[in-house]
Design a protein around this motif. Structure first.
Motif, mmCIF file in Angstrom:
data_model
loop_
_atom_site.group_PDB
_atom_site.id
_atom_site.type_symbol
_atom_site.label_atom_id
_atom_site.label_comp_id
_atom_site.label_asym_id
_atom_site.label_seq_id
_atom_site.Cartn_x
_atom_site.Cartn_y
_atom_site.Cartn_z
ATOM 1 N N LEU A 49 21.033 5.755 2.628
ATOM 2 C CA LEU A 49 20.039 6.367 3.817
ATOM 3 C C LEU A 49 19.269 7.492 3.274
ATOM 4 N N ALA A 50 19.991 8.276 3.061
ATOM 5 C CA ALA A 50 19.412 9.719 2.423
ATOM 6 C C ALA A 50 18.545 9.514 1.282
ATOM 7 N N SER A 51 19.039 8.675 0.329
ATOM 8 C CA SER A 51 18.389 8.317 -0.796
ATOM 9 C C SER A 51 17.040 7.731 -0.673
ATOM 10 N N GLY A 52 17.019 6.756 0.299
ATOM 11 C CA GLY A 52 15.693 6.036 0.757
ATOM 12 C C GLY A 52 14.760 7.107 1.313
ATOM 13 N N VAL A 53 15.346 7.864 2.361
ATOM 14 C CA VAL A 53 14.397 8.645 2.939
ATOM 15 C C VAL A 53 13.769 9.656 1.955
ATOM 16 N N ASN A 54 14.474 10.186 1.126
ATOM 17 C CA ASN A 54 14.049 11.087 0.153
ATOM 18 C C ASN A 54 13.218 10.623 -0.801
ATOM 19 N N SER A 55 13.602 9.387 -1.083
ATOM 20 C CA SER A 55 12.379 8.908 -2.069
ATOM 21 C C SER A 55 10.995 8.816 -1.699
ATOM 22 N N THR A 56 10.861 8.690 -0.314
ATOM 23 C CA THR A 56 9.481 8.504 0.122
ATOM 24 C C THR A 56 8.429 9.663 -0.325
ATOM 25 N N VAL A 57 9.109 10.778 -0.360
ATOM 26 C CA VAL A 57 8.402 11.955 -0.736
ATOM 27 C C VAL A 57 7.907 11.899 -1.995
ATOM 28 N N THR A 58 8.601 11.550 -3.190
ATOM 29 C CA THR A 58 8.150 11.558 -4.360
ATOM 30 C C THR A 58 6.945 10.355 -4.603
ATOM 31 N N ALA A 59 7.221 9.107 -3.976
ATOM 32 C CA ALA A 59 6.366 8.106 -4.180
ATOM 33 C C ALA A 59 4.999 8.444 -3.421
ATOM 34 N N THR A 60 4.954 8.842 -2.362
ATOM 35 C CA THR A 60 3.772 9.325 -1.667
ATOM 36 C C THR A 60 2.904 10.555 -2.303
ATOM 37 N N LEU A 61 3.686 11.517 -2.812
ATOM 38 C CA LEU A 61 2.913 12.449 -3.602
ATOM 39 C C LEU A 61 2.487 11.950 -4.908
ATOM 40 N N ALA A 62 3.126 11.088 -5.597
ATOM 41 C CA ALA A 62 2.732 10.503 -6.813
ATOM 42 C C ALA A 62 1.599 9.577 -6.556
ATOM 43 N N GLY A 63 1.493 8.893 -5.390
ATOM 44 C CA GLY A 63 0.459 8.068 -5.157
ATOM 45 C C GLY A 63 -0.806 8.718 -4.877
ATOM 46 N N GLN A 64 -0.666 10.088 -4.114
ATOM 47 C CA GLN A 64 -1.838 11.107 -3.940
ATOM 48 C C GLN A 64 -2.284 11.402 -5.408
ATOM 49 N N ILE A 65 -1.589 11.714 -6.192
ATOM 50 C CA ILE A 65 -1.649 12.540 -7.518
ATOM 51 C C ILE A 65 -2.589 11.397 -8.468
ATOM 52 N N VAL A 66 -2.167 10.243 -8.335
ATOM 53 C CA VAL A 66 -2.568 9.192 -9.116
ATOM 54 C C VAL A 66 -4.017 8.738 -8.761
ATOM 55 N N MET A 67 -4.059 8.624 -7.372
ATOM 56 C CA MET A 67 -5.404 8.097 -6.816
ATOM 57 C C MET A 67 -6.496 9.422 -7.140
ATOM 58 N N GLU A 68 -5.996 10.655 -6.835
ATOM 59 C CA GLU A 68 -7.008 11.469 -7.052
ATOM 60 C C GLU A 68 -7.170 11.917 -8.462
ATOM 61 N N GLY A 69 -6.275 11.898 -9.307
ATOM 62 C CA GLY A 69 -6.303 12.249 -10.567
ATOM 63 C C GLY A 69 -7.320 11.088 -11.420
ATOM 64 N N PHE A 70 -7.194 9.931 -11.326
ATOM 65 C CA PHE A 70 -7.905 8.777 -11.870
ATOM 66 C C PHE A 70 -9.140 8.758 -11.252
ATOM 67 N N LEU A 71 -9.356 8.412 -10.168
ATOM 68 C CA LEU A 71 -10.428 7.842 -9.289
ATOM 69 C C LEU A 71 -11.310 9.082 -8.729
ATOM 70 N N ARG A 72 -10.548 10.367 -8.640
ATOM 71 C CA ARG A 72 -11.385 11.264 -7.839
ATOM 72 C C ARG A 72 -11.596 10.865 -6.409
ATOM 73 N N LEU A 73 -10.603 10.259 -5.910
ATOM 74 C CA LEU A 73 -10.751 9.494 -4.566
ATOM 75 C C LEU A 73 -9.723 10.293 -3.640
ATOM 76 N N ARG A 74 -10.165 10.926 -2.696
ATOM 77 C CA ARG A 74 -9.318 11.719 -1.905
ATOM 78 C C ARG A 74 -9.243 10.915 -0.556
ATOM 79 N N LEU A 75 -8.094 10.625 0.118
ATOM 80 C CA LEU A 75 -7.636 10.062 1.260
ATOM 81 C C LEU A 75 -6.954 10.787 2.043
ATOM 82 N N PRO A 76 -6.870 10.815 3.209
ATOM 83 C CA PRO A 76 -5.861 11.603 4.213
ATOM 84 C C PRO A 76 -4.515 11.225 3.839
#
Length: 457
Positions: free
Chosen positions: A333-360
């Protein structure tokens, strides 16, 4: 190829004056928000100031996807695949050091660098493959968290999967408090995971000599046995997480270090030290999962254990420790909850970096998470928990296949004197980095060949 104006020294007019005119800093809401100690400060205080990003990156190296591959590998092949975990961790240390160097020196994350220096069609391909990798990673998190909620609290798998969408609230809260709070939360859960497995290792009492021998001596069976190779590549995919290369090149820039040659050199040294120490913790956790599985299942006639809920039911009676199964589920459970942080931030970085598309952030989190929840709910409905576990292992193989699409651009950039200037990596380091990337490519070719000829997996 787009023309990028040279970086200019920082000035008083703008907090981001050292960046290109048309370049938005990576994760601007937390960019350069963490103060670091001056160069003349004691080394331990300098390390503490830079400590944090490495542990956030290490989360991806011990997420629920690792559990499926490590459990299956330990149960089926004993300690044989420990050498794969060691090799994967060494690959991770090297590639994350390169990602930190890219972020510190260029002021760009990996996605931004790709957009600046690669043609548009190639960028679209890289973005699409990276999004696929993030969805595969999210699959593992959804499945792992849902299984943990079911094991601990009896929550049905479908409802547990849907509950994972609420992690957007947790992430937003921590980000609003400050990046250091986010790092502290991540490190606290990592300590929970490490503590749980330390207790289980003590209870399992594995043969130390066999463990050490398997960790440093690769077995030919890894290559000659298609089933072992399938799990081995899954371990590499689960350990060397491609989206972490984008993540690390971004969050290393949360430190407010001097943008001078000396300041960058100092920042690289401490960032690499931070990530190396953190990834040694990931090595311990991954090895511990496989060792516990090997000690409990492989030598007791349970070589067919491949599912997390099976392991949960068998651990306590086989290890003779009543709390073993509970510790296993708590760590999951700790692993699953913790992993959400990295996937969320990575998703934001990838979308903004490649597409310059910013979402909340909440919108980005919900979009990515819904893309992961949909197939999980469908698989649960049709195949039940057994299908979930097969999907979990498959998601890690997808990550391994996607890894070269992140590793090749990274090595290309840090090997280029035109992009890195005096901070370009040395020729021996470049040869080593390209060799690691080549090994990953060859393993993936072998996996695809075995899969399509019917002899793999």
């Amino acid at each position: 190829m787009p023309q990028v104006r040279p970086l200019r020294p920082a000035g008083p007019a703008s907090r981001f004056a050292w960046l290109d005119d048309d370049q938005t800093p990576s994760l601007p809401e937390v960019h350069a928000t963490v103060a670091v100690k001056p160069v003349e400060a004691a080394w331990f205080r300098r390390l503490l100031a830079f400590m944090g990003p490495g542990y956030m990156v290490s989360v991806g190296y011990m997420d629920p996807g690792n559990w499926a591959t490590d459990l299956q590998g330990g149960a089926a092949f004993g300690y044989t695949l420990l050498s794969v975990i060691m090799l994967s961790n060494l690959m991770a240390i090297l590639l994350q050091a390169l990602a930190a160097r890219l972020g510190v020196v260029t002021g760009r994350d990996l996605a931004q660098a790709c957009r600046a220096f690669y043609p548009k069609p190639l960028n679209i391909l890289l973005w699409a493959t990276c999004e696929l990798g993030i969805i595969a990673c999210d699959l593992a998190e959804v499945i792992g968290t849902a299984i943990a909620l079911q094991l601990l609290f009896g929550v049905p798998l479908v409802y547990g999967s849907l509950l994972t969408a609420l992690d957007a609230i947790l992430l937003l809260y921590l980000m609003n408090r400050g990046f250091r709070y986010l790092e502290a939360f991540v490190i606290a859960l990592l300590l929970v995971i490490a503590t749980c497995f330390t207790i289980q290792i003590i209870a399992a009492q594995p043969p130390v000599h066999a463990v050490l021998r398997s960790m440093i001596t690769p077995s030919p069976e890894i290559i000659t046995n298609p089933a072992a190779l399938y799990i081995a590549i899954g371990i590499i995919g689960a350990t060397v997480m491609p989206h972490n290369l984008y993540l690390h090149s971004s969050i290393v820039q949360t430190r407010n270090f001097a943008k001078t040659r000396e300041g960058k050199r100092d920042a690289i040294r401490w960032a690499v030290t931070d990530s190396t120490i953190a990834l040694m913790l990931a090595l311990f956790v991954n090895a511990a999962i496989l060792i516990v599985a090997a000690a409990a299942f492989h030598n007791s006639g349970h070589q067919d254990v491949a599912e997390i809920d099976q392991a949960f039911r068998l651990l306590s009676p086989l290890l003779g420790l009543g709390v073993a199964s509970t510790l296993f589920a708590v760590a999951l459970l700790a692993s699953g909850v913790n992993s959400t942080v990295t996937a969320t931030l990575a998703g934001q970085i990838v979308m903004e970096g490649f597409l310059r598309l910013r979402l909340p952030p909440w919108a980005r989190r919900l979009i990515t998470r819904c893309l992961a929840i949909a197939p999980v709910v469908a698989v649960i409905t049709v195949y039940g928990s057994a299908g979930m576990n097969r999907l979990l292992v498959f998601s890690q193989v997808v990550l391994s296949i996607q890894l070269p699409f992140a590793a090749i651009p990274l090595v290309h950039f840090v090997s280029s004197r035109k992009r890195m200037g005096d901070f370009v990596i040395s020729r021996p380091m470049a040869i080593l980095s390209w060799s690691v990337t080549a090994v990953i490519l060859l393993l993936n070719v072998k996996l695809l060949f075995d899969t399509f000829t019917g002899v793999g997996g």
